[in-house]
Design a protein around this motif. Structure first.
Motif, PDB file in Angstrom:
ATOM      1  N   LEU A 252     -33.568  11.564   7.087  1.00 33.90           N
ATOM      2  CA  LEU A 252     -34.426  11.917   5.951  1.00 33.90           C
ATOM      3  C   LEU A 252     -35.501  10.855   5.683  1.00 33.90           C
ATOM      4  O   LEU A 252     -36.489  11.122   4.995  1.00 33.90           O
ATOM      5  CB  LEU A 252     -33.584  12.091   4.676  1.00 33.90           C
ATOM      6  CG  LEU A 252     -32.509  13.186   4.691  1.00 33.90           C
ATOM      7  CD1 LEU A 252     -31.777  13.231   3.355  1.00 33.90           C
ATOM      8  CD2 LEU A 252     -33.131  14.552   4.995  1.00 33.90           C
ATOM      9  N   ILE A 253     -35.285   9.660   6.188  1.00 24.99           N
ATOM     10  CA  ILE A 253     -36.165   8.544   5.826  1.00 24.99           C
ATOM     11  C   ILE A 253     -37.635   8.867   6.109  1.00 24.99           C
ATOM     12  O   ILE A 253     -38.498   8.669   5.252  1.00 24.99           O
ATOM     13  CB  ILE A 253     -35.737   7.241   6.558  1.00 24.99           C
ATOM     14  CG1 ILE A 253     -34.412   6.739   5.954  1.00 24.99           C
ATOM     15  CG2 ILE A 253     -36.815   6.154   6.425  1.00 24.99           C
ATOM     16  CD1 ILE A 253     -33.805   5.548   6.656  1.00 24.99           C
ATOM     17  N   GLU A 254     -37.918   9.423   7.286  1.00 25.27           N
ATOM     18  CA  GLU A 254     -39.311   9.697   7.637  1.00 25.27           C
ATOM     19  C   GLU A 254     -39.948  10.674   6.652  1.00 25.27           C
ATOM     20  O   GLU A 254     -41.153  10.614   6.394  1.00 25.27           O
ATOM     21  CB  GLU A 254     -39.392  10.250   9.066  1.00 25.27           C
ATOM     22  CG  GLU A 254     -40.678   9.865   9.771  1.00 25.27           C
ATOM     23  CD  GLU A 254     -40.812  10.572  11.119  1.00 25.27           C
ATOM     24  OE1 GLU A 254     -39.803  10.680  11.836  1.00 25.27           O
ATOM     25  OE2 GLU A 254     -41.935  11.010  11.436  1.00 25.27           O
ATOM     26  N   GLY A 255     -39.132  11.529   6.087  1.00 28.85           N
ATOM     27  CA  GLY A 255     -39.643  12.507   5.130  1.00 28.85           C
ATOM     28  C   GLY A 255     -40.044  11.908   3.797  1.00 28.85           C
ATOM     29  O   GLY A 255     -40.585  12.599   2.929  1.00 28.85           O
ATOM     30  N   THR A 256     -39.783  10.624   3.602  1.00 25.46           N
ATOM     31  CA  THR A 256     -40.136   9.983   2.324  1.00 25.46           C
ATOM     32  C   THR A 256     -41.351   9.065   2.465  1.00 25.46           C
ATOM     33  O   THR A 256     -41.814   8.500   1.482  1.00 25.46           O
ATOM     34  CB  THR A 256     -38.962   9.124   1.783  1.00 25.46           C
ATOM     35  OG1 THR A 256     -38.729   8.040   2.687  1.00 25.46           O
ATOM     36  CG2 THR A 256     -37.690   9.947   1.644  1.00 25.46           C
ATOM     37  N   LEU A 257     -41.855   8.915   3.698  1.00 26.58           N
ATOM     38  CA  LEU A 257     -42.902   7.911   3.922  1.00 26.58           C
ATOM     39  C   LEU A 257     -44.204   8.234   3.190  1.00 26.58           C
ATOM     40  O   LEU A 257     -44.931   7.332   2.793  1.00 26.58           O
ATOM     41  CB  LEU A 257     -43.154   7.743   5.432  1.00 26.58           C
ATOM     42  CG  LEU A 257     -41.931   7.236   6.230  1.00 26.58           C
ATOM     43  CD1 LEU A 257     -42.278   7.060   7.703  1.00 26.58           C
ATOM     44  CD2 LEU A 257     -41.384   5.934   5.651  1.00 26.58           C
ATOM     45  N   GLN A 258     -44.501   9.532   3.003  1.00 25.69           N
ATOM     46  CA  GLN A 258     -45.745   9.929   2.312  1.00 25.69           C
ATOM     47  C   GLN A 258     -45.465  10.303   0.854  1.00 25.69           C
ATOM     48  O   GLN A 258     -46.289  10.928   0.198  1.00 25.69           O
ATOM     49  CB  GLN A 258     -46.376  11.148   3.008  1.00 25.69           C
ATOM     50  CG  GLN A 258     -46.550  11.011   4.508  1.00 25.69           C
ATOM     51  CD  GLN A 258     -47.559   9.938   4.870  1.00 25.69           C
ATOM     52  OE1 GLN A 258     -48.545   9.733   4.149  1.00 25.69           O
ATOM     53  NE2 GLN A 258     -47.319   9.215   5.949  1.00 25.69           N
ATOM     54  N   ASP A 259     -44.298   9.928   0.390  1.00 22.47           N
ATOM     55  CA  ASP A 259     -43.889  10.361  -0.951  1.00 22.47           C
ATOM     56  C   ASP A 259     -44.676   9.642  -2.042  1.00 22.47           C
ATOM     57  O   ASP A 259     -45.270   8.584  -1.825  1.00 22.47           O
ATOM     58  CB  ASP A 259     -42.388  10.082  -1.133  1.00 22.47           C
ATOM     59  CG  ASP A 259     -41.705  11.128  -2.001  1.00 22.47           C
ATOM     60  OD1 ASP A 259     -42.402  11.812  -2.765  1.00 22.47           O
ATOM     61  OD2 ASP A 259     -40.468  11.247  -1.899  1.00 22.47           O
ATOM     62  N   GLN A 260     -44.666  10.238  -3.242  1.00 23.88           N
ATOM     63  CA  GLN A 260     -45.290   9.594  -4.395  1.00 23.88           C
ATOM     64  C   GLN A 260     -44.548   8.286  -4.685  1.00 23.88           C
ATOM     65  O   GLN A 260     -43.349   8.185  -4.426  1.00 23.88           O
ATOM     66  CB  GLN A 260     -45.206  10.530  -5.607  1.00 23.88           C
ATOM     67  CG  GLN A 260     -43.769  11.006  -5.886  1.00 23.88           C
ATOM     68  CD  GLN A 260     -43.711  12.408  -6.480  1.00 23.88           C
ATOM     69  OE1 GLN A 260     -44.680  12.915  -6.983  1.00 23.88           O
ATOM     70  NE2 GLN A 260     -42.534  13.032  -6.415  1.00 23.88           N
TER      71      GLN A 260
END
Ligand SMILES: Nc1nc2c(ncn2[C@@H]2O[C@H](COP(=O)(O)OP(=O)(O)OP(=O)(O)O)[C@@H](O)[C@H]2O)c(=O)[nH]1
Ligand SMILES: [Mg+2]
Ligand SMILES: [Zn+2]
Length: 315
Positions: A252-260
């Protein structure tokens, strides 16, 4: 350990595992000695009957595997943090494929603890004679999670190789077959083996953790150490920060890289990029759900009765 007495063996004497009984010396102060600790002894270190040595020093630990006693945040005991074992290199997460059934929520917690403590995880699926591993392995398909399958007559060569040269600690629910496996790996261990009882009923066959040196089998070099531990109902993670919880979910980590910035990643965080990540098929929705259940249980919002049956007892 038994009533303030610790069993110690010399690290340098590979063929002499005479157990030296020792007690804590006063100069240790409040430092506790846990399984896996490397200690310095003075006094009678002969291992003769009745001999008693004193532990005067504990070497700096290379790793510390902790768990919170329970996820019960409402009592002081519930929040108590315990060191499970010191100096472990590998966390062997033992899960039966049936009787008791595997609980991925529990395995996920163990993974968080392993990554948080910088200990390599190894999934050990036991009772492969009773059920297949497809479902569990499918759930972890996106992780590079090493695993071994164990059945009563299975070949343990692969497992022995993964245990060599390091200290491994077995964790898992009561009745999954940890001690059975230890007895196969270390024929002299004579670890008590019990019947499977309902999880949470408080019947645990093994009641204390014990470190055992693995025997030399064919292979040259250090066969490693294995630590058998008592079954646990849950792997409490109250000591792990919300940020660190994500380390148990590398998929899941990569899915948070562009997160707010400062996104809490919970279901209530509108616009959390993890939702889009999963919707785009980049990660398994069950993994995100498991991560969010952990976040919720940390925040004290977790109501076990609202969780799916799969998670009730174990996660
Ligand atoms: N069918 C089957 N039964 C197994 C296997 N491994 C262990 N068992 C049985 O499972 C039961 C529990 O095994 P234990 O080794 O005591 O389990 P444990 O994980 O050490 O349990 P605690 O000490 O309570 O944490 C025993 O009756 C074992 O004979 C296996 O691979 N297949
Ligand atoms: Mg046991
Ligand atoms: Zn988010």
């Amino acid at each position: 350990m038994d009533r303030g007495r610790y069993g110690c063996v010399r690290e340098d004497a590979a063929d002499d595992d005479a157990v030296i009984t020792a007690m804590r010396a006063r100069e240790l102060g409040r430092k506790s000695v846990v399984v896996g600790d490397r200690v310095a002894l003075v006094g009678d270190t002969t291992a003769a009957p009745g001999a008693l040595a004193r532990i005067v020093r504990i070497a700096e630990r290379t790793s510390v595997l902790r768990r919170t006693a329970d996820d019960d945040d409402t009592t002081p005991e519930g929040r108590l943090e315990r060191v499970v074992v010191a100096n472990a290199d590998q966390l062997v997460i033992v899960s039966a494929l049936a009787d008791p059934p595997p609980r991925t929520g529990f395995i996920d917690r163990c993974l968080v603890a392993a990554y948080d403590a910088d200990i390599e995880p190894l999934l050990c699926l036991t009772k492969a004679d009773l059920a297949g591993p497809a479902q569990v392995l499918d759930y972890y398909a996106e992780l590079d999670l090493p695993y071994v399958l164990v059945a009563p007559d299975s070949d343990l060569t692969d497992l022995r190789e993964r245990l060599a040269d390091r200290i491994s600690v077995l964790v898992g629910h009561s009745g999954v077959g940890k001690s059975t496996l230890v007895n196969r790996l270390v024929p002299d261990a004579e670890r008590a083996v019990g019947r499977v009882s309902a999880i949470g009923k408080g019947r645990h066959t093994s009641t204390s953790a014990v470190a055992l040196r693995l025997p030399r089998v064919q292979r040259k070099g250090d066969p490693g150490w294995i630590v058998d531990t008592p079954g646990i109902r849950s792997f409490g993670l109250a000591h792990v920060s919300a940020e660190s919880l994500l380390h148990g979910f590398p998929d899941l980590i990569e899915g948070t890289l562009q997160d707010q910035p400062n996104c809490g990643h919970t279901a209530a965080d509108i616009g959390c990029t993890l939702d889009a990540w999963v919707a785009a098929g980049k990660a398994d929705p069950r993994r995100l759900a498991s991560y969010r259940r952990l976040l919720a249980s940390r925040a004290g919002e977790g109501d076990p009765r609202e969780q799916p049956a799969d998670e009730q007892a174990g996660a």
